[in-house]
Design a protein around this motif. Structure first.
Motif, PDB file in Angstrom:
ATOM      1  N   GLU A 187     -52.486 -33.376  51.404  1.00 38.50           N
ATOM      2  CA  GLU A 187     -52.766 -32.246  52.259  1.00 38.50           C
ATOM      3  C   GLU A 187     -53.993 -31.485  51.809  1.00 38.50           C
ATOM      4  OE1 GLU A 187     -49.865 -29.289  53.163  1.00 38.50           O
ATOM      5  OE2 GLU A 187     -48.455 -30.875  53.448  1.00 38.50           O
ATOM      6  N   THR A 224     -57.128 -33.413  53.180  1.00 41.73           N
ATOM      7  CA  THR A 224     -57.361 -33.333  54.612  1.00 41.73           C
ATOM      8  C   THR A 224     -56.998 -31.932  55.083  1.00 41.73           C
ATOM      9  OG1 THR A 224     -55.165 -34.123  55.080  1.00 41.73           O
ATOM     10  CG2 THR A 224     -56.941 -35.742  55.086  1.00 41.73           C
ATOM     11  N   PRO A 225     -57.965 -31.156  55.449  1.00 46.98           N
ATOM     12  CA  PRO A 225     -57.667 -29.787  55.873  1.00 46.98           C
ATOM     13  C   PRO A 225     -57.082 -29.775  57.287  1.00 46.98           C
ATOM     14  CG  PRO A 225     -60.024 -30.179  55.921  1.00 46.98           C
ATOM     15  CD  PRO A 225     -59.385 -31.410  55.409  1.00 46.98           C
ATOM     16  N   ASN A 226     -56.245 -28.802  57.521  1.00 42.52           N
ATOM     17  CA  ASN A 226     -55.695 -28.692  58.864  1.00 42.52           C
ATOM     18  C   ASN A 226     -56.490 -27.653  59.634  1.00 42.52           C
ATOM     19  OD1 ASN A 226     -54.711 -26.259  58.021  1.00 42.52           O
ATOM     20  ND2 ASN A 226     -52.568 -26.905  57.918  1.00 42.52           N
ATOM     21  N   LEU A 227     -56.170 -27.453  60.871  1.00 49.71           N
ATOM     22  CA  LEU A 227     -56.948 -26.630  61.785  1.00 49.71           C
ATOM     23  C   LEU A 227     -56.903 -25.166  61.403  1.00 49.71           C
ATOM     24  CD1 LEU A 227     -58.627 -26.824  64.327  1.00 49.71           C
ATOM     25  CD2 LEU A 227     -56.548 -26.461  65.643  1.00 49.71           C
ATOM     26  N   GLY A 228     -55.856 -24.654  60.950  1.00 48.67           N
ATOM     27  CA  GLY A 228     -55.729 -23.249  60.544  1.00 48.67           C
ATOM     28  C   GLY A 228     -56.638 -22.943  59.367  1.00 48.67           C
ATOM     29  N   LEU A 229     -56.681 -23.826  58.412  1.00 54.09           N
ATOM     30  CA  LEU A 229     -57.539 -23.635  57.240  1.00 54.09           C
ATOM     31  C   LEU A 229     -58.999 -23.639  57.658  1.00 54.09           C
ATOM     32  CD1 LEU A 229     -57.720 -23.347  54.141  1.00 54.09           C
ATOM     33  CD2 LEU A 229     -57.779 -25.835  54.038  1.00 54.09           C
ATOM     34  N   ILE A 230     -59.364 -24.502  58.530  1.00 50.64           N
ATOM     35  CA  ILE A 230     -60.749 -24.575  58.997  1.00 50.64           C
ATOM     36  C   ILE A 230     -61.097 -23.303  59.745  1.00 50.64           C
ATOM     37  CG2 ILE A 230     -62.304 -25.775  60.565  1.00 50.64           C
ATOM     38  CD1 ILE A 230     -60.945 -28.357  59.792  1.00 50.64           C
TER      39      ILE A 230
END
Length: 164
Positions: free
Chosen positions: A2, A5-11
């Motif tokens: 995890e 690979t960043p998720n959309l919220g983190l970005i």
């Protein structure tokens, strides 16, 4: 995985934080940084201009120094030439004076020698005349001891005087 690979919220939050930091930097830091860079650029440019100006001044000073050095060399050469000419002139005058003095001394010596010679000749003549008179006197005394010889001598002198 995890973390990799960043998720959309983190970005999204990273983008928001980035935009806030960018806004803060643009609002508060960007202008001072740009103005300090501009000041730094201006000071560097000014220093370069001053360096170029100093370089030109140094070239002018160097040219002036070379000109002064050339003038000093010319003056030195002129003074040396004048001194040499004066020395040669003084030497020539001294030689001329010595020659004249030597000629005058030689002339005086010749005159002194001639005077001494004339005096010596006069003395020799006087001595010879005195000796002749002494010899004649002795001869006459011897021959004129009698009156008859004296009378004949006087008569011969009188005849000689009358003829002249």
């Amino acid at each position: 995985m995890e973390l990799i690979t960043p998720n959309l919220g983190l970005i999204f939050w990273q983008l928001v934080i980035f935009l806030i930091v960018l806004f803060l930097l643009a609002k508060f830091a960007w202008k001072p940084i740009l103005s300090s860079l501009k000041e730094r650029e201006d000071s560097i440019e000014s220093a370069l201009r001053m360096a170029d100006q100093a370089k030109l001044e140094m070239q002018q000073l160097k040219a002036g120094n070379e000109k002064l050095l050339a003038e000093a060399r010319l003056e030195r050469d002129r003074v040396l030439k004048e001194a040499t000419d004066l020395a040669n002139k003084l030497i020539e005058q001294a030689k001329t004076k010595a020659t004249e003095e030597g000629g005058r001394m030689i002339t005086q010596a010749r005159e002194a020698i001639q005077n001494e010679k004339n005096a010596a000749l006069a003395e020799v003549k006087n001595t010879a005349a005195q000796l002749s008179i002494d010899i004649a006197e002795r001869i006459l005394r011897r021959e004129l001891t009698d009156a008859n010889s004296q009378k004949q001598l006087v008569d011969s002198y009188l005849k000689a005087v009358k003829l002249n």
